[in-house]
Design a protein around this motif. Structure first.
Motif, mmCIF file in Angstrom:
data_model
loop_
_atom_site.group_PDB
_atom_site.id
_atom_site.type_symbol
_atom_site.label_atom_id
_atom_site.label_comp_id
_atom_site.label_asym_id
_atom_site.label_seq_id
_atom_site.Cartn_x
_atom_site.Cartn_y
_atom_site.Cartn_z
ATOM 1 N N GLY A 58 11.541 17.491 -13.780
ATOM 2 C CA GLY A 58 11.654 18.855 -13.271
ATOM 3 C C GLY A 58 12.974 19.440 -13.728
ATOM 4 N N PHE A 59 13.206 20.708 -13.388
ATOM 5 C CA PHE A 59 14.498 21.310 -13.721
ATOM 6 C C PHE A 59 14.806 22.452 -12.753
ATOM 7 C CE2 PHE A 59 11.304 23.458 -16.237
ATOM 8 C CZ PHE A 59 11.634 24.802 -16.175
ATOM 9 N N LEU A 60 16.084 22.564 -12.425
ATOM 10 C CA LEU A 60 16.576 23.597 -11.516
ATOM 11 C C LEU A 60 16.598 24.947 -12.236
ATOM 12 C CD1 LEU A 60 19.431 21.385 -10.202
ATOM 13 C CD2 LEU A 60 17.745 22.448 -8.676
ATOM 14 N N PHE A 61 16.086 25.983 -11.544
ATOM 15 C CA PHE A 61 16.144 27.320 -12.136
ATOM 16 C C PHE A 61 16.891 28.305 -11.248
ATOM 17 C CE2 PHE A 61 12.184 27.256 -9.722
ATOM 18 C CZ PHE A 61 12.162 28.486 -9.074
ATOM 19 N N SER A 62 17.475 27.815 -10.151
ATOM 20 C CA SER A 62 18.306 28.675 -9.306
ATOM 21 C C SER A 62 19.466 27.846 -8.760
ATOM 22 C CB SER A 62 17.498 29.265 -8.145
ATOM 23 O OG SER A 62 17.249 28.287 -7.155
ATOM 24 N N SER A 63 20.565 28.512 -8.466
ATOM 25 C CA SER A 63 21.759 27.808 -7.990
ATOM 26 C C SER A 63 21.600 27.275 -6.572
ATOM 27 C CB SER A 63 22.974 28.739 -8.056
ATOM 28 O OG SER A 63 22.768 29.880 -7.239
ATOM 29 N N ASP A 64 20.575 27.789 -5.835
ATOM 30 C CA ASP A 64 20.379 27.334 -4.455
ATOM 31 C C ASP A 64 19.289 26.273 -4.334
ATOM 32 O OD1 ASP A 64 18.435 29.153 -5.109
ATOM 33 O OD2 ASP A 64 18.436 30.196 -3.185
ATOM 34 N N GLY A 65 18.906 25.645 -5.441
ATOM 35 C CA GLY A 65 18.101 24.432 -5.348
ATOM 36 C C GLY A 65 16.610 24.550 -5.579
ATOM 37 N N TYR A 66 16.125 25.678 -6.093
ATOM 38 C CA TYR A 66 14.707 25.767 -6.450
ATOM 39 C C TYR A 66 14.503 25.146 -7.826
ATOM 40 C CZ TYR A 66 13.630 28.960 -2.592
ATOM 41 O OH TYR A 66 13.448 29.516 -1.350
ATOM 42 N N LEU A 67 13.396 24.417 -7.972
ATOM 43 C CA LEU A 67 13.145 23.786 -9.262
ATOM 44 C C LEU A 67 11.657 23.763 -9.597
ATOM 45 C CD1 LEU A 67 12.144 20.497 -8.818
ATOM 46 C CD2 LEU A 67 14.436 20.464 -7.879
ATOM 47 N N PHE A 68 11.381 23.740 -10.900
ATOM 48 C CA PHE A 68 10.019 23.634 -11.420
ATOM 49 C C PHE A 68 9.648 22.174 -11.627
ATOM 50 C CE2 PHE A 68 10.571 27.997 -13.330
ATOM 51 C CZ PHE A 68 9.419 28.563 -12.794
ATOM 52 N N THR A 69 8.380 21.865 -11.409
ATOM 53 C CA THR A 69 7.770 20.638 -11.882
ATOM 54 C C THR A 69 6.280 20.920 -12.051
ATOM 55 O OG1 THR A 69 7.570 18.238 -11.557
ATOM 56 C CG2 THR A 69 7.334 19.630 -9.596
ATOM 57 N N ASN A 70 5.501 19.880 -12.334
ATOM 58 C CA ASN A 70 4.054 20.047 -12.466
ATOM 59 C C ASN A 70 3.348 19.789 -11.143
ATOM 60 O OD1 ASN A 70 3.754 18.693 -15.817
ATOM 61 N ND2 ASN A 70 3.905 20.807 -15.177
ATOM 62 N N SER A 71 2.266 20.512 -10.918
ATOM 63 C CA SER A 71 1.455 20.298 -9.726
ATOM 64 C C SER A 71 0.918 18.872 -9.674
ATOM 65 C CB SER A 71 0.301 21.303 -9.692
ATOM 66 O OG SER A 71 -0.610 20.999 -8.664
ATOM 67 N N HIS A 72 0.468 18.351 -10.827
ATOM 68 C CA HIS A 72 -0.143 17.022 -10.799
ATOM 69 C C HIS A 72 0.872 15.914 -10.498
ATOM 70 C CE1 HIS A 72 1.036 16.634 -15.175
ATOM 71 N NE2 HIS A 72 1.217 15.387 -14.791
ATOM 72 N N VAL A 73 2.160 16.211 -10.649
ATOM 73 C CA VAL A 73 3.196 15.228 -10.325
ATOM 74 C C VAL A 73 3.353 15.071 -8.814
ATOM 75 C CG1 VAL A 73 5.687 14.744 -10.453
ATOM 76 C CG2 VAL A 73 4.466 15.566 -12.471
ATOM 77 N N VAL A 74 3.240 16.174 -8.071
ATOM 78 C CA VAL A 74 3.552 16.150 -6.637
ATOM 79 C C VAL A 74 2.338 16.382 -5.743
ATOM 80 C CG1 VAL A 74 5.921 16.892 -7.036
ATOM 81 C CG2 VAL A 74 4.156 18.621 -6.651
ATOM 82 N N HIS A 75 1.157 16.568 -6.316
ATOM 83 C CA HIS A 75 -0.022 16.909 -5.524
ATOM 84 C C HIS A 75 -0.315 15.839 -4.472
ATOM 85 C CE1 HIS A 75 -3.638 19.092 -4.616
ATOM 86 N NE2 HIS A 75 -4.392 18.021 -4.830
#
Length: 307
Positions: A40-57
């Motif tokens: 995954g990777f952080l896209f905001s300074s307050d801790g929101y991040l992207f990943t894949n749905s199938h990784v965390v479903h």
């Protein structure tokens, strides 16, 4: 050092602290056991991040390992299986996020770099080129994902959810899939689509979208065709398949047609079209501009809600 290596090193340096390892845990016999990993990777300074749905479903215990080796408990803000995207949130603030680029500026043959944690190997870097743009790919649920970037930058299990970056270190895609049994066929979700999905997931926890029922590929329009129909487009969307019973089929759209506009708005990329297919378009007829056998046509189409 050669310029190619220097370019990759500089790009990775700009984003590496934003790239994280996603760890999924299950509680077995009152013991916490690792059951899966991803990126995954952080896209905001307050801790929101992207990943894949199938990784965390269907996961209830998600941890994020940061670049410095520390771990944070993560909260699932929302996921969209149709685009294989999920948004996580970790506590604390003042993170250094990745810079998000513009996938509409990508060109076939352009250098791209993938960063992730394949097979558990932390912060692995691979490089390649953009092989194709605007691809449609079937996901694990049998749904078609639009706005896909095809690349030959090697991806392996565990890369899912990591960033695909350009030579400036800007994220232009979210790595998601490979084609089993094939080499050099790897795919990432356009960051422009990911931005739109993130906005809805953070605000509503889910995504509501209009559905047309077409499989597309982004293509260049030849100058002769542009001049013949006085089109401002340099690119358009080639339809390779129309789903049976879909709004597109009912409208009379055929495989082989080329989409150049929607409601008189120029359409050059699948991201352009995706932005038009908002919830308010569901159940209302709209005009879609088509080129068929060098003839310019317009059809009325009524999108439906994708369940």
């Amino acid at each position: 050092m050669d310029s190619y290596s220097a370019t990759i090193i500089d790009a990775v340096e700009k984003v590496k602290t934003a790239v994280v390892k996603i760890e999924i845990f299950n509680n077995t016999n009152k013991k916490e056991q690792l059951s899966g990993t991803g990126s995954g990777f952080l896209f905001s300074s307050d801790g929101y991040l992207f990943t894949n749905s199938h990784v965390v479903h269907n996961s209830t215990n998600i941890k994020v390992k940061l670049h410095d080796g520390t771990s944070r408990q993560a909260t699932l803000i929302g996921e969209d299986p149709d685009t294989d995207l999920a948004i996580l949130k970790i506590s604390d603030a003042d993170f250094t996020p990745a810079k998000l680029g513009d996938a509409d500026l990508l060109r076939i043959g352009q250098l791209v770099i993938a960063i992730g944690n394949p097979l558990g190997f932390h912060h692995t870097v691979t490089a390649g080129v953009v092989s194709a743009l605007g691809r449609t790919l079937e996901n694990q649920n049998g749904r078609m994902m639009d706005s896909m970037i095809q690349t030959d930058a090697a991806l392996n299990p565990g890369n899912s959810g990591g960033p695909l970056i350009n030579s400036d270190g800007e994220v232009i895609g979210v790595n998601t899939a490979t084609i089993r049994g094939a080499q050099g066929l790897c795919f990432a979700i356009s960051i422009n689509t990911a931005k739109e999905i993130a906005s809805q997931l953070i605000r509503f926890g889910k995504v509501k979208r209009a559905y047309l029922g077409i499989v597309m590929q982004q293509i260049e329009l030849v100058p002769k065709l542009r001049a013949m129909h006085e089109l401002p487009n340099k690119q358009a969307l080639f339809i390779s398949e129309v789903s049976a019973g879909s709004p597109a089929e009912k409208a009379g759209i055929l495989s082989g047609d080329i989409i150049h506009s929607f409601n008189n708005m120029m359409i050059e990329t699948s991201d352009n079209l995706f932005k038009q297919l908002t919830a308010d378009k569901i159940g209302q007829f709209h005009f879609i501009g088509i080129i068929r056998s060098n003839l310019k046509k317009e059809f009325r189409i009524t999108p439906i809600q994708r369940n």
